[in-house]
Motif scaffolding. Structure first.
Motif, PDB file in Angstrom:
ATOM      1  N   LYS A  95       0.869  -1.173   0.000  1.00 43.26           N
ATOM      2  CA  LYS A  95       0.000   0.000   0.000  1.00 43.26           C
ATOM      3  C   LYS A  95       0.907   1.223   0.000  1.00 43.26           C
ATOM      4  CE  LYS A  95      -2.131  -1.530   3.668  1.00 43.26           C
ATOM      5  NZ  LYS A  95      -2.904  -1.670   4.910  1.00 43.26           N
ATOM      6  N   THR A  96       0.473   2.261  -0.690  1.00 44.69           N
ATOM      7  CA  THR A  96       1.318   3.437  -0.778  1.00 44.69           C
ATOM      8  C   THR A  96       1.145   4.262   0.475  1.00 44.69           C
ATOM      9  OG1 THR A  96       0.966   3.415  -3.115  1.00 44.69           O
ATOM     10  CG2 THR A  96       1.878   5.428  -2.199  1.00 44.69           C
ATOM     11  N   HIS A  97       2.169   4.302   1.297  1.00 45.17           N
ATOM     12  CA  HIS A  97       2.031   5.080   2.520  1.00 45.17           C
ATOM     13  C   HIS A  97       2.025   6.552   2.174  1.00 45.17           C
ATOM     14  CE1 HIS A  97       2.529   2.205   6.008  1.00 45.17           C
ATOM     15  NE2 HIS A  97       2.250   1.489   4.948  1.00 45.17           N
ATOM     16  N   HIS A  98       1.337   7.223   3.072  1.00 51.33           N
ATOM     17  CA  HIS A  98       1.108   8.618   2.992  1.00 51.33           C
ATOM     18  C   HIS A  98       2.326   9.459   2.576  1.00 51.33           C
ATOM     19  CE1 HIS A  98      -1.296  11.829   4.057  1.00 51.33           C
ATOM     20  NE2 HIS A  98      -0.452  12.292   4.929  1.00 51.33           N
ATOM     21  N   ASN A  99       3.462   9.133   3.192  1.00 52.44           N
ATOM     22  CA  ASN A  99       4.648   9.936   2.924  1.00 52.44           C
ATOM     23  C   ASN A  99       5.426   9.467   1.699  1.00 52.44           C
ATOM     24  OD1 ASN A  99       4.609   7.917   4.874  1.00 52.44           O
ATOM     25  ND2 ASN A  99       5.376   9.287   6.444  1.00 52.44           N
ATOM     26  N   ARG A 100       4.785   8.631   0.864  1.00 49.86           N
ATOM     27  CA  ARG A 100       5.453   8.150  -0.347  1.00 49.86           C
ATOM     28  C   ARG A 100       4.561   8.319  -1.579  1.00 49.86           C
ATOM     29  NH1 ARG A 100       9.209   8.866   1.800  1.00 49.86           N
ATOM     30  NH2 ARG A 100      11.007   7.599   2.304  1.00 49.86           N
ATOM     31  N   ILE A 127      -1.865  -4.101  23.907  1.00 49.01           N
ATOM     32  CA  ILE A 127      -2.221  -4.267  22.499  1.00 49.01           C
ATOM     33  C   ILE A 127      -1.427  -3.255  21.684  1.00 49.01           C
ATOM     34  CG2 ILE A 127      -4.152  -3.807  20.920  1.00 49.01           C
ATOM     35  CD1 ILE A 127      -5.870  -5.316  22.952  1.00 49.01           C
ATOM     36  N   TRP A 128      -0.874  -3.705  20.551  1.00 53.30           N
ATOM     37  CA  TRP A 128      -0.011  -2.842  19.742  1.00 53.30           C
ATOM     38  C   TRP A 128      -0.823  -1.719  19.080  1.00 53.30           C
ATOM     39  CZ3 TRP A 128       4.614  -1.565  17.474  1.00 53.30           C
ATOM     40  CH2 TRP A 128       4.568  -1.063  16.173  1.00 53.30           C
ATOM     41  N   GLN A 129      -1.998  -2.112  18.560  1.00 52.02           N
ATOM     42  CA  GLN A 129      -2.818  -1.162  17.816  1.00 52.02           C
ATOM     43  C   GLN A 129      -4.215  -1.758  17.680  1.00 52.02           C
ATOM     44  OE1 GLN A 129      -1.268  -0.520  13.913  1.00 52.02           O
ATOM     45  NE2 GLN A 129      -2.240   1.473  13.646  1.00 52.02           N
ATOM     46  N   GLY A 148      -0.879   7.776   8.665  1.00 53.14           N
ATOM     47  CA  GLY A 148      -0.922   9.134   8.110  1.00 53.14           C
ATOM     48  C   GLY A 148      -2.284   9.494   7.511  1.00 53.14           C
ATOM     49  N   PRO A 149      -2.882   8.617   6.683  1.00 57.24           N
ATOM     50  CA  PRO A 149      -4.183   8.965   6.104  1.00 57.24           C
ATOM     51  C   PRO A 149      -5.337   8.831   7.100  1.00 57.24           C
ATOM     52  CG  PRO A 149      -3.059   7.261   4.817  1.00 57.24           C
ATOM     53  CD  PRO A 149      -2.332   7.378   6.108  1.00 57.24           C
ATOM     54  N   GLY A 150      -5.002   8.530   8.349  1.00 54.68           N
ATOM     55  CA  GLY A 150      -5.971   8.550   9.430  1.00 54.68           C
ATOM     56  C   GLY A 150      -7.168   7.640   9.186  1.00 54.68           C
ATOM     57  N   HIS A 183      -0.941   4.395  20.621  1.00 54.49           N
ATOM     58  CA  HIS A 183      -1.017   3.457  19.496  1.00 54.49           C
ATOM     59  C   HIS A 183      -0.622   4.166  18.205  1.00 54.49           C
ATOM     60  CE1 HIS A 183      -4.042   0.338  21.311  1.00 54.49           C
ATOM     61  NE2 HIS A 183      -2.885   0.350  21.928  1.00 54.49           N
ATOM     62  N   PRO A 184       0.052   3.453  17.308  1.00 52.92           N
ATOM     63  CA  PRO A 184       0.355   4.052  16.005  1.00 52.92           C
ATOM     64  C   PRO A 184      -0.943   4.421  15.280  1.00 52.92           C
ATOM     65  CG  PRO A 184       1.327   1.850  16.205  1.00 52.92           C
ATOM     66  CD  PRO A 184       0.495   2.050  17.412  1.00 52.92           C
ATOM     67  N   PHE A 185      -0.894   5.490  14.536  1.00 52.99           N
ATOM     68  CA  PHE A 185      -2.068   5.918  13.762  1.00 52.99           C
ATOM     69  C   PHE A 185      -1.577   6.253  12.361  1.00 52.99           C
ATOM     70  CE2 PHE A 185      -5.496   9.138  12.845  1.00 52.99           C
ATOM     71  CZ  PHE A 185      -6.553   8.249  12.931  1.00 52.99           C
TER      72      PHE A 185
HETATM   73  P1  XMP Z   1      -0.548  -2.364   7.565  1.00 56.08           P
HETATM   74  O1  XMP Z   1      -1.983  -2.007   7.396  1.00 56.08           O
HETATM   75  O2  XMP Z   1       0.227  -2.169   6.311  1.00 56.08           O
HETATM   76  O3  XMP Z   1       0.013  -1.339   8.589  1.00 56.08           O
HETATM   77  O4  XMP Z   1      -0.350  -3.731   8.132  1.00 56.08           O
HETATM   78  C1  XMP Z   1       1.270  -1.407   9.208  1.00 56.08           C
HETATM   79  C2  XMP Z   1       1.400  -0.207  10.107  1.00 56.08           C
HETATM   80  O5  XMP Z   1       1.516   0.986   9.319  1.00 56.08           O
HETATM   81  C3  XMP Z   1       0.471   1.885   9.618  1.00 56.08           C
HETATM   82  N1  XMP Z   1       0.064   2.495   8.347  1.00 56.08           N
HETATM   83  C4  XMP Z   1       0.462   3.680   7.937  1.00 56.08           C
HETATM   84  N2  XMP Z   1       1.225   4.590   8.529  1.00 56.08           N
HETATM   85  N3  XMP Z   1       0.993   6.019   6.673  1.00 56.08           N
HETATM   86  C5  XMP Z   1       1.478   5.766   7.896  1.00 56.08           C
HETATM   87  O6  XMP Z   1       2.155   6.616   8.457  1.00 56.08           O
HETATM   88  C6  XMP Z   1       0.199   5.155   5.999  1.00 56.08           C
HETATM   89  O7  XMP Z   1      -0.239   5.404   4.899  1.00 56.08           O
HETATM   90  C7  XMP Z   1      -0.071   3.924   6.670  1.00 56.08           C
HETATM   91  N4  XMP Z   1      -0.785   2.833   6.343  1.00 56.08           N
HETATM   92  C8  XMP Z   1      -0.675   1.970   7.388  1.00 56.08           C
HETATM   93  C9  XMP Z   1      -0.621   1.055  10.242  1.00 56.08           C
HETATM   94  O8  XMP Z   1      -1.458   1.841  11.069  1.00 56.08           O
HETATM   95  C10 XMP Z   1       0.177   0.015  10.987  1.00 56.08           C
HETATM   96  O9  XMP Z   1       0.642   0.482  12.235  1.00 56.08           O
END
Ligand code: XMP
Length: 609
Positions: free
Chosen positions: A349-354, A535-537, A400-402, A396-398
């Motif tokens: 998946k294309t992360h937000h910062n890419r 729990i991690w997330q 970028g695209p929220g 918990h990690p969140f």
């Molecule tokens: P996935 O869904 O790929 O997520 O198993 C792995 C971790 O990455 C976070 N995540 C993101 N973080 N931008 C981010 O900064 C994004 O586009 C993005 N997509 C997923 C997700 O919440 C999990 O911790």
């Protein structure tokens, strides 16, 4: 180039291996830098040893070895894993064949003693994942270990050794936790064979990064988007420590995709860090809603959110009179690997910062990302080294695209998707019968990952028991046998009618508000039951399905356990908590069904999109 000789160069042949290896080396307090296979040989100067990583996609049998071969001339020890092991064997005159495939836990038998295996038993369990094997060794090498399969078959050259040249190879992966003595092997190589002295600490890394930021930024300014998540907050603190007041501008954008009251909390937290003066705030929720209107495809949504971010940020920068700024980002390593950012990896998946615009800015040298080598656990350690509060660092990690990636959208329902789901339901039910469960495949799709490759497939919804083991066993068998299913959920608040149909839905303010309510209920429950830090997330996800006339959304709770987010396991909630959540979430307007996600990663990703 490292300043001291107490550092290891890890050559990245793709996938997540090199970063895991670097993390494992650092656990022994030795610096590890990740180098690319085509880096010029001078980049390798000054290291005490080299580790060649494995690769999820390259084959030493096929490849013509397009990388800096001169590294084999280095006068330091070299250790190769899997693909790296095969490449090394080949370079020194050995033969690699297609065949001898092994996967998973495997018994390794050592042929004798060696400092790499000091303190370890002759027989042990290692983790294998390979198609090719080293069939014959070149002059100077000897076999240090072989594996024995369940059927008694012997696979030779699982360990190869050349003490004269100090060249070593393991067919298995010592960097993954499933290799019983992997940590010790890496320790022995780094400390005993390469002679590194343990000197790396997070405090030292912090100082190095501060110096590196000062050098990279020069007399320019940095503009950093702060979402309130752990990564961007740690990045803000790091830039704050590196740059004089006035040269760091922070921008918090309310995208309308944030959690409940999040923007208020972000402003308070940054002010507490002494960064209040540097912070600007803009409410762009309407802009984002407009941009996302009518869009349903996950990758398109991500691209739009990313681009809108850049547009908002550029407009703000102009308004604030900032020119020639660098864009700071709190990108961490898994964001780049999942975006296919490493040359040899697949886009999951294309992360937000890419997204594309950011890639262009990176190519133009306009982006600075001080956390890009780190996993989340290391980012947290760095946050603590910078003096951030425990609660902040352990949020918990969140993504970028929220909530944008937790609010599934579908175009108008089509007969084909419904027919696919119905036919898969038949196959899934046949397996569920063995466990006395009901199975229904849903007419929507979500993102998953198998063998480092992206999938976009249907979820199956199971019901009929609250026995976690039984649900897990049924899910595993369904994933193994039914193609086209990458996720499994357990229905805890059943619909009052069985007619579950896809319905058209996009990103709307109403759906987002309802999702925010649901997310808050889940977070509160985890905190109340002291589960939040275990729990991690725990994403809360809305899936547009019409459930008779009872509701419009399926609400899925996804508690996961993970260390680096590259893999994850579904976390079992205590039955009373699951029951409470089922009850509370059913009360959220629009919610018709409540389910808990049972899927590990792989085959599901943590987020649904
Ligand atoms: P996935 O869904 O790929 O997520 O198993 C792995 C971790 O990455 C976070 N995540 C993101 N973080 N931008 C981010 O900064 C994004 O586009 C993005 N997509 C997923 C997700 O919440 C999990 O911790």
């Amino acid at each position: 180039m490292p300043q001291t000789h107490d550092a290891i160069a890890v050559v990245d042949f793709g996938g997540q291996y090199a970063h895991l290896i670097a993390t494992k080396v650092r656990e022994h307090r030795v610096r590890a830098d990740i180098l690319q296979p085509e880096d010029p040989i001078d980049r390798f100067a000054g290291y005490s040893g080299v580790i060649l990583s494995g690769s999820p996609s390259l084959s030493a049998h096929d490849e013509d070895g397009d990388y800096t071969k001169a590294l084999y001339e280095l006068p330091v020890p070299i250790l190769g894993f899997c693909f790296g092991h095969q490449e090394m064997a080949k370079h020194y005159g050995g033969r690699v064949i297609h065949g001898g495939q092994e996967w998973g836990h495997t018994k390794l038998v050592l042929t004798g003693e060696h400092p790499l295996f000091a303190g370890q038993p002759q027989e042990q369990v290692v983790w294998m994942s390979h198609f090719d094997s080293v069939e014959a060794l070149g002059a100077g090498f000897r076999e240090g270990g072989y594996t024995v399969a369940d059927d008694g078959a012997i696979h030779h050259n699982a360990v190869i050794l050349d003490d004269q040249r100090r060249r070593y190879g393991f067919q298995f992966h010592p960097e993954v936790d499933d290799t019983q003595f992997g940590d010790q092997m890496i320790r022995n190589f780094v400390l005993e064979i390469c002679g590194c002295r343990p000197s790396w600490t997070m405090a030292r890394y912090k100082d190095e990064q501060i110096a590196a930021i000062r050098q990279a930024v020069g007399d320019r300014s940095v503009f950093l988007l702060v979402s309130g998540g752990v990564d961007s907050t740690v990045a803000a603190a790091l830039f704050g420590a590196a740059l004089p007041a006035g040269r760091l501008r922070l921008l918090h954008v309310d995208t309308g995709l944030m959690r409940k009251n999040e923007s208020r909390q972000v402003i308070d937290a940054l002010s507490e860090l002494g960064l209040g003066e540097a912070l600007h705030f803009v409410d762009a929720s309407q802009t984002f809603l407009r941009a996302l209107s009518g869009v349903t495809d996950p990758e398109t949504k991500r691209a739009i959110i990313g681009k809108t971010f850049v547009d908002v940020f550029t407009a703000q920068a102009a308004e604030l009179g900032i020119s020639d700024h660098l864009l700071g980002q709190g990108t961490i390593y898994p964001d780049t690997i999942e975006s296919g950012g490493s040359k040899r990896s697949h886009t999951i998946k294309t992360h937000h910062n890419r997204v594309a615009v950011i890639e262009e800015m990176i190519a133009a040298g306009k982006v600075i990302e001080p956390l890009v080598e780190l996993y989340k656990v290391e980012v947290r350690q760095l946050g603590e080294a910078l003096g951030l509060s425990h609660d902040l660092v352990w949020r918990h990690p969140f993504p970028g695209p929220g909530l944008g990636v937790r609010l599934l959208c579908t175009p108008a329902p089509d007969d084909q998707t419904q027919a696919d789901a119905d036919s898969l339901s038949g196959e899934a039910q046949a397996i569920a019968n063995q466990f006395g469960l009901q199975a229904q495949v849903l007419p929507v799709r979500s993102v998953g990952v198998k063998a480092d490759i992206r999938s976009y497939e249907h979820p199956v919804m199971l019901s009929g028991t609250s026995d976690w083991q039984r649900l897990q066993a049924a899910s595993s068998l369904i994933f193994k046998t039914v193609r086209g299913i990458n996720r499994s959920i357990w229905c805890i608040a059943p619909p009052k009618t069985s007619a579950v149909r896809a319905r058209a839905a996009g990103v709307t303010a109403l759906r987002l508000d309802r999702l925010r309510e649901a997310d808050q209920i889940v977070t509160d429950a985890l905190r109340r039951h002291r589960l939040y830090e275990k729990i991690w997330q725990c994403p809360t996800v809305f899936v547009p399905l019409s459930v008779g006339d009872q509701g419009e959304e399926l609400c899925v709770v996804r508690p996961v356990l993970s260390e680096r987010a590259m893999t994850a396991k579904a976390a079992e909630l205590p039955p009373a908590v699951a029951e409470e959540l089922g009850h509370q979430l059913s009360e959220v307007p629009g919610v018709g069904i409540v389910a808990i996600d049972l899927t590990s990663k792989p085959p599901g990703t943590i987020e649904w999109e």
